[in-house]
Each structure stands twice: as structure tokens, then as C-alpha cells.
Design a protein around this motif. Structure first.
Motif, PDB file in Angstrom:
ATOM      1  N   GLN A 139      85.410   7.848 -32.802  1.00  0.00           N
ATOM      2  CA  GLN A 139      84.212   8.391 -32.410  1.00  0.00           C
ATOM      3  C   GLN A 139      83.848   9.678 -33.011  1.00  0.00           C
ATOM      4  O   GLN A 139      82.863  10.058 -32.765  1.00  0.00           O
ATOM      5  CB  GLN A 139      84.481   8.780 -30.797  1.00  0.00           C
ATOM      6  CG  GLN A 139      84.968   7.563 -29.869  1.00  0.00           C
ATOM      7  CD  GLN A 139      84.068   6.275 -30.189  1.00  0.00           C
ATOM      8  OE1 GLN A 139      82.915   6.575 -30.238  1.00  0.00           O
ATOM      9  NE2 GLN A 139      84.288   5.090 -30.037  1.00  0.00           N
TER      10      GLN A 139
ATOM     11  N   GLY B  56      75.543   0.510 -30.635  1.00  0.00           N
ATOM     12  CA  GLY B  56      74.820   2.003 -30.159  1.00  0.00           C
ATOM     13  C   GLY B  56      74.777   2.937 -31.118  1.00  0.00           C
ATOM     14  O   GLY B  56      73.963   3.618 -31.099  1.00  0.00           O
ATOM     15  N   ARG B  57      75.785   2.595 -32.187  1.00  0.00           N
ATOM     16  CA  ARG B  57      75.759   3.724 -33.141  1.00  0.00           C
ATOM     17  C   ARG B  57      74.726   3.580 -34.297  1.00  0.00           C
ATOM     18  O   ARG B  57      74.423   2.431 -34.825  1.00  0.00           O
ATOM     19  CB  ARG B  57      77.422   3.594 -33.717  1.00  0.00           C
ATOM     20  CG  ARG B  57      77.845   5.060 -34.234  1.00  0.00           C
ATOM     21  CD  ARG B  57      79.216   4.860 -34.767  1.00  0.00           C
ATOM     22  NE  ARG B  57      79.738   5.919 -35.224  1.00  0.00           N
ATOM     23  CZ  ARG B  57      80.999   6.389 -35.057  1.00  0.00           C
ATOM     24  NH1 ARG B  57      81.946   5.684 -34.464  1.00  0.00           N
ATOM     25  NH2 ARG B  57      81.577   7.381 -35.738  1.00  0.00           N
TER      26      ARG B  57
ATOM     27  N   GLN C  70      74.464  12.398 -32.717  1.00  0.00           N
ATOM     28  CA  GLN C  70      75.094  11.862 -31.841  1.00  0.00           C
ATOM     29  C   GLN C  70      76.225  12.322 -30.927  1.00  0.00           C
ATOM     30  O   GLN C  70      76.607  13.378 -31.002  1.00  0.00           O
ATOM     31  CB  GLN C  70      75.496  10.408 -32.137  1.00  0.00           C
ATOM     32  CG  GLN C  70      74.599   9.597 -33.163  1.00  0.00           C
ATOM     33  CD  GLN C  70      74.942   8.471 -33.916  1.00  0.00           C
ATOM     34  OE1 GLN C  70      74.926   7.287 -33.244  1.00  0.00           O
ATOM     35  NE2 GLN C  70      75.055   8.422 -35.321  1.00  0.00           N
ATOM     36  N   PHE C  71      76.789  11.393 -29.980  1.00  0.00           N
ATOM     37  CA  PHE C  71      77.748  11.974 -29.070  1.00  0.00           C
ATOM     38  C   PHE C  71      79.093  11.784 -29.896  1.00  0.00           C
ATOM     39  O   PHE C  71      80.081  10.859 -29.395  1.00  0.00           O
ATOM     40  CB  PHE C  71      77.935  10.922 -27.773  1.00  0.00           C
ATOM     41  CG  PHE C  71      76.801  11.401 -26.780  1.00  0.00           C
ATOM     42  CD1 PHE C  71      77.121  12.475 -25.790  1.00  0.00           C
ATOM     43  CD2 PHE C  71      75.533  10.808 -26.645  1.00  0.00           C
ATOM     44  CE1 PHE C  71      76.266  12.635 -24.804  1.00  0.00           C
ATOM     45  CE2 PHE C  71      74.657  11.081 -25.684  1.00  0.00           C
ATOM     46  CZ  PHE C  71      74.964  12.090 -24.762  1.00  0.00           C
ATOM     47  N   PHE C  72      79.220  12.268 -31.011  1.00  0.00           N
ATOM     48  CA  PHE C  72      80.491  12.409 -31.857  1.00  0.00           C
ATOM     49  C   PHE C  72      81.553  13.050 -30.943  1.00  0.00           C
ATOM     50  O   PHE C  72      81.162  13.960 -30.408  1.00  0.00           O
ATOM     51  CB  PHE C  72      80.224  13.053 -33.198  1.00  0.00           C
ATOM     52  CG  PHE C  72      79.248  12.137 -33.950  1.00  0.00           C
ATOM     53  CD1 PHE C  72      79.575  10.916 -34.502  1.00  0.00           C
ATOM     54  CD2 PHE C  72      78.271  12.933 -34.348  1.00  0.00           C
ATOM     55  CE1 PHE C  72      78.827  10.208 -35.330  1.00  0.00           C
ATOM     56  CE2 PHE C  72      77.202  12.299 -35.354  1.00  0.00           C
ATOM     57  CZ  PHE C  72      77.340  10.941 -35.846  1.00  0.00           C
TER      58      PHE C  72
ATOM     59  N   MET D 201      80.638   8.878 -23.613  1.00  0.00           N
ATOM     60  CA  MET D 201      79.742   8.458 -24.552  1.00  0.00           C
ATOM     61  C   MET D 201      80.440   8.173 -25.739  1.00  0.00           C
ATOM     62  O   MET D 201      81.265   8.906 -26.329  1.00  0.00           O
ATOM     63  CB  MET D 201      78.526   9.149 -24.670  1.00  0.00           C
ATOM     64  CG  MET D 201      77.618   9.328 -23.527  1.00  0.00           C
ATOM     65  SD  MET D 201      77.216   7.918 -22.777  1.00  0.00           S
ATOM     66  CE  MET D 201      75.945   7.189 -23.913  1.00  0.00           C
ATOM     67  N   ASN D 202      80.330   7.159 -26.408  1.00  0.00           N
ATOM     68  CA  ASN D 202      80.906   6.905 -27.711  1.00  0.00           C
ATOM     69  C   ASN D 202      79.880   7.425 -28.481  1.00  0.00           C
ATOM     70  O   ASN D 202      78.769   8.139 -28.153  1.00  0.00           O
ATOM     71  CB  ASN D 202      80.918   5.435 -28.048  1.00  0.00           C
ATOM     72  CG  ASN D 202      82.198   4.726 -27.228  1.00  0.00           C
ATOM     73  OD1 ASN D 202      83.070   5.303 -26.814  1.00  0.00           O
ATOM     74  ND2 ASN D 202      82.124   3.324 -26.903  1.00  0.00           N
ATOM     75  N   ALA D 203      80.132   7.309 -29.798  1.00  0.00           N
ATOM     76  CA  ALA D 203      79.116   8.013 -30.818  1.00  0.00           C
ATOM     77  C   ALA D 203      77.864   7.368 -30.971  1.00  0.00           C
ATOM     78  O   ALA D 203      77.796   6.227 -31.662  1.00  0.00           O
ATOM     79  CB  ALA D 203      80.023   8.011 -32.121  1.00  0.00           C
ATOM     80  N   VAL D 204      77.002   7.624 -30.046  1.00  0.00           N
ATOM     81  CA  VAL D 204      75.567   7.118 -30.117  1.00  0.00           C
ATOM     82  C   VAL D 204      74.486   8.100 -29.776  1.00  0.00           C
ATOM     83  O   VAL D 204      75.100   9.278 -29.443  1.00  0.00           O
ATOM     84  CB  VAL D 204      75.462   5.964 -28.868  1.00  0.00           C
ATOM     85  CG1 VAL D 204      76.348   4.846 -28.953  1.00  0.00           C
ATOM     86  CG2 VAL D 204      75.868   6.542 -27.509  1.00  0.00           C
TER      87      VAL D 204
END
Lengths: 223, 232
Positions: A103, A152-153, A200-202, B192-195
Motif C-alpha cells: 500500500q 481502484g489504484r 492517493q491513500f498510500f 483505504m488501500n492506495a486509491v
């Protein structure tokens, strides 16, 4: 007499050093192609010289790439100048950004493409029998070629993850009309290396990577 | 003819500069890059409010999914003229984070009444319901810890006090008196995952508020609740 011998030897060495680059004139050269630019960054920056005779030594700080950065992408354009009196190829290798947490930021999260190959001045060589070839899959602007994957990435048509070892990204016929051993302001070609990172939500953390661009003798194509 | 030392030095410097200049060409160049990912958490509305058992009143400002949480509810009549068992409001919350999170809550209850029979914080039941981690980009393997007792209207969470006759929410953190200052209600690992942030999914949890209509002292009461999510 002894002093005179030493002086003679020293001057001979210096003359050899000065003459060496001419004697073994470098037929291949890579340098800065102008001022790099950055857009969409929060607390980011890019440093490099605008001088096309300066070395290619660019430092990119993408800044904040968590959702705290509400811009669509952080985009960096690095112009790179090439000179050669023979067919050439440009290869790139990447090191770093080896995050074990999937992630966290990965090399595949940094879009990388090559665009806008153009002449650097009047002494740039225009060849009619061969074209300059941006190797697949790098012929794209990652900012416009980004898609969201099934997980989603964000993914890119090409990224730093597309580099495997020293990867050829560009090749073609000779680039310079003259045969100078020195860099000049107008004696080659320039391309834009484009780097894109989508916030992103990294997983939190700081990541870094180093890219080495190398120009070497390429496939023997006519000019 | 003897050499002048100064001339020799100048010649040497000249040759060195010449050598350095000619060596300016290179077959390699470097681009170094770095990026920072800071901890990020956010709370938004998880959707529309559900109000049940009310007599009069209604949802004044409703929740809109993925918009800032700013809900206003009129619970209506809470005296014995409301014959329903409870007046309940269900407020969906949506949390998102790239790091472990803590959801805390603080509440104030002010009433125009002046006696112990006025509505107090202890008379307002509270609890968080079933936690949902679903959708593309959500870390579905995360396990959350609910520090409340869930739906306050459940029989297990309250009863009539045998001595006073007043209905009381008795379970752990089942009424607002437990939240007079910021108190943890929920916590868990990254959501959240990386999105990208444009992904609208997240963790959704309903916040229940309930009042048992009783012979409260007449008057008006205002309940104010603040949710805060942090990444310690």
C-alpha cells in the motif's frame, strides 16, 4: 636540470589531459535540456539547470502525495538534451522505492513517459533515412494515459515499474551535425521525460528513487 | 632563458581549465526523486438520517453521502404524549484513512429545565452499530473495535430503574454522559488501500441516538455532538 625535467613532465601531462577529450572525442553526450517544471505539487519542488550545456542532475520532490494534496496529479517535466555523431540509444535504470508494504508508494505508482522529441538548434542533425524511436511503452504522457485499475489504484501506460534493469527508452540516428567534443547550445536533440504521481491513500512514509539516464551507441541505422 | 614561475603557473591553470571544460561531456545523467505521504483521516456523512418513533419534529438538515457531516435533527415530542417506545435517530458516518484511526466523540446536553427531571446527557442513548468495510479500494481485512454497546434501544442496553422508575441506558458507553469530553467510540487499522480520494468508498458505521419518552420536566433540550477522527 632536475626541476626542468619535472616541469616538462608536468606540462606534458597537462597537455595530454587537455588534448585527451579531443583525441578521444566523445561521440555521445547527455545533458540538461532546459529548466525542469513541476505542477500540482503541495510542498514539492524540482531543481535542475536551465543551461543546455549543463549536466543532467535533477532533483524532484513530489511533495505531499496523500489525499492532503487535492490536485489531480503532480507532474514533472524534465527536458533532456542528447548529442551524438553516431546512432545512439538512451537507457534508464531505477533504484530505490522498494517498499515492502504494497500500500506504500511503488515504482508502478510513478508514471514515466517520453514525449516531445525536438531539435536543439540549427546544428541538430536531421536524418531522412531513419527516425528517432521512442520505445514501447514509453511513448505517452502519463498524466493523460492514467487509468484506475480494478483494485481502484491508478495505473499508467508506462511507469518506473516498466523499467527492468537498464531499459532502452529511445534510439535513433546521429543527433549532431558538428563533431565537436564540447557541448554547444544548438547541436543536438531534446526530449521531455515526464513523471506523474497521483495523490492517493498510500501508506504513510517518505519514498525516494534514483534514475540514471545513459546514452550509448545504438542500433546501426543510416542517417 | 630561465622560465618565469608566474608564467608556468598561468600556463598550468589554463591547461587545467581547458581540460576541465573539455571533460564537460557525459554519457550519463541522474534524476533523483522523493515523495511524502502523510497520515490522512477524514469523516463525512455516510448518507441520509433515519428518524423513527418521533412525534412531530423531523430531520432539519439531512446527511449527504461523502459530504461534510453537518446534520440537524428535531426529535420532536419526548414527553408521555409520544407513545412510542423510543425516538431514534440513525446517523450514518463514513470514515477514510491511510493509517490506523481513532474516532472520538464529545457531547453536550443543555435543557431549559431546572430540576433533576429535566432531560440530561444520561437520558440520551448512544451507540455505534454494525461497521461495514466494503467496496473497491477498501481494506476489508481490517478489524475495528467498537467501544460502545451498539444500538441503545436493545433490551440488553437499558432498562427501567427499579427504584426511581426512570428509564436508564445502562450498558458501557451507551449514553451521552460517557462522552462529556472527547472519548473513543471506535478505532481500527487503516481503512483505504492506495486509491485516489475520488474513490467514494470507505468505512461506514451508523451512529444511533435514542430517547425514551418519559415524564421529563417540560422545556426544550439541545443536544450537540461532535465526532473527531484522528490518526495517532
Amino acid at each position: 636540470m632536475r626541476l626542468r625535467l619535472c616541469t616538462f613532465s608536468f606540462l606534458t601531462l597537462l597537455i595530454f589531459l587537455a588534448a585527451a577529450p579531443t583525441t578521444f572525442a566523445q561521440a555521445l553526450d547527455i545533458s540538461s535540456g532546459g529548466q525542469p517544471t513541476i505542477t500540482g505539487a503541495v510542498n514539492g519542488s524540482v531543481t535542475g539547470t536551465a543551461n543546455v550545456t549543463g549536466d543532467l542532475a535533477v532533483t524532484i520532490n513530489f511533495g505531499e502525495v496523500s489525499p492532503l494534496n487535492t490536485n489531480g496529479v503532480v507532474k514533472v517535466i524534465v527536458p533532456i538534451a542528447l548529442r551524438s555523431n553516431q546512432p545512439y540509444q538512451v537507457s534508464v535504470s531505477v533504484s530505490g522505492m522498494n517498499n515492502a508494504n504494497t500500500q506504500a508508494l511503488q515504482t508502478s505508482d510513478v508514471g514515466f513517459g517520453v514525449q516531445n522529441l525536438r531539435l536543439l538548434g540549427g546544428a541538430g542533425q536531421i536524418c531522412n533515412q531513419s527516425t528517432h524511436l521512442i520505445r514501447s511503452p514509453f511513448d505517452n504522457d502519463p498524466a493523460t494515459a492514467a487509468t484506475v485499475g480494478s483494485n481502484g489504484r491508478v495505473s499508467y501506460a508506462s511507469s518506473l515499474g516498466s523499467l527492468s534493469g537498464s531499459t532502452v527508452i529511445l534510439s535513433g540516428p546521429e543527433l549532431s551535425k558538428n563533431n565537436s567534443s564540447k557541448r554547444q547550445q544548438s547541436d543536438g536533440w531534446i526530449f521531455d521525460a515526464i513523471f506523474v504521481l497521483t495523490p492517493q491513500f498510500f501508506a504513510p512514509g517518505v519514498s525516494s528513487a534514483t534514475l540514471i539516464f545513459n546514452i550509448s551507441a545504438g542500433p546501426n541505422v543510416p542517417c | 632563458m630561465p622560465h618565469s614561475p608566474n608564467r608556468l603557473v598561468l600556463l598550468a591553470i589554463s591547461l587545467l581549465i581547458s581540460a576541465a571544460t573539455c571533460f564537460a561531456q557525459s554519457t550519463t545523467g541522474t534524476v533523483t526523486m522523493s515523495a511524502t505521504v502523510s497520515k490522512f483521516v477524514e469523516i463525512n456523512s455516510g448518507g441520509a438520517v433515519t428518524l423513527t418513533g418521533n412525534s412531530g419534529g423531523g430531520v432539519t438538515t439531512d446527511g449527504v453521502a461523502n459530504s461534510p457531516l453537518a446534520v440537524s435533527i428535531n426529535l420532536g415530542e419526548l414527553g408521555p404524549s409520544n407513545s412510542n417506545s423510543f425516538v431514534s435517530a440513525l446517523v450514518p458516518l463514513r470514515l477514510r484513512s491511510n493509517a490506523a484511526y481513532v474516532l472520538s466523540m464529545s457531547a453536550t446536553v443543555t435543557s431549559s429545565g431546572t430540576t433533576s427531571n429535566r432531560i440530561s446527557a444520561a437520558d440520551v442513548g448512544f451507540g455505534l452499530g454494525t461497521i461495514s468495510r466494503t467496496g473497491t479500494g477498501v481494506n476489508t481485512s481490517g478489524t475495528d473495535t467498537n467501544a460502545t454497546s451498539g444500538d441503545p434501544t436493545l433490551a440488553a442496553n437499558g432498562s427501567v430503574n427499579g427504584t426511581s422508575g426512570r428509564y436508564e441506558f445502562t450498558a458501557v458507553r451507551s449514553n451521552l454522559s460517557a462522552f462529556s469530553s472527547a472519548t473513543t467510540a471506535l478505532s481500527g487499522p487503516f481503512i483505504m488501500n492506495a486509491v485516489p480520494r475520488s474513490n467514494v468508498n470507505g468505512l461506514t458505521v451508523p451512529a444511533f441516538f435514542a430517547v425514551k419518552p418519559q415524564f421529563f420536566e417540560n422545556g426544550t433540550t439541545t443536544i450537540s455532538v461532535t465526532f473527531t477522527v484522528t490518526a495517532p
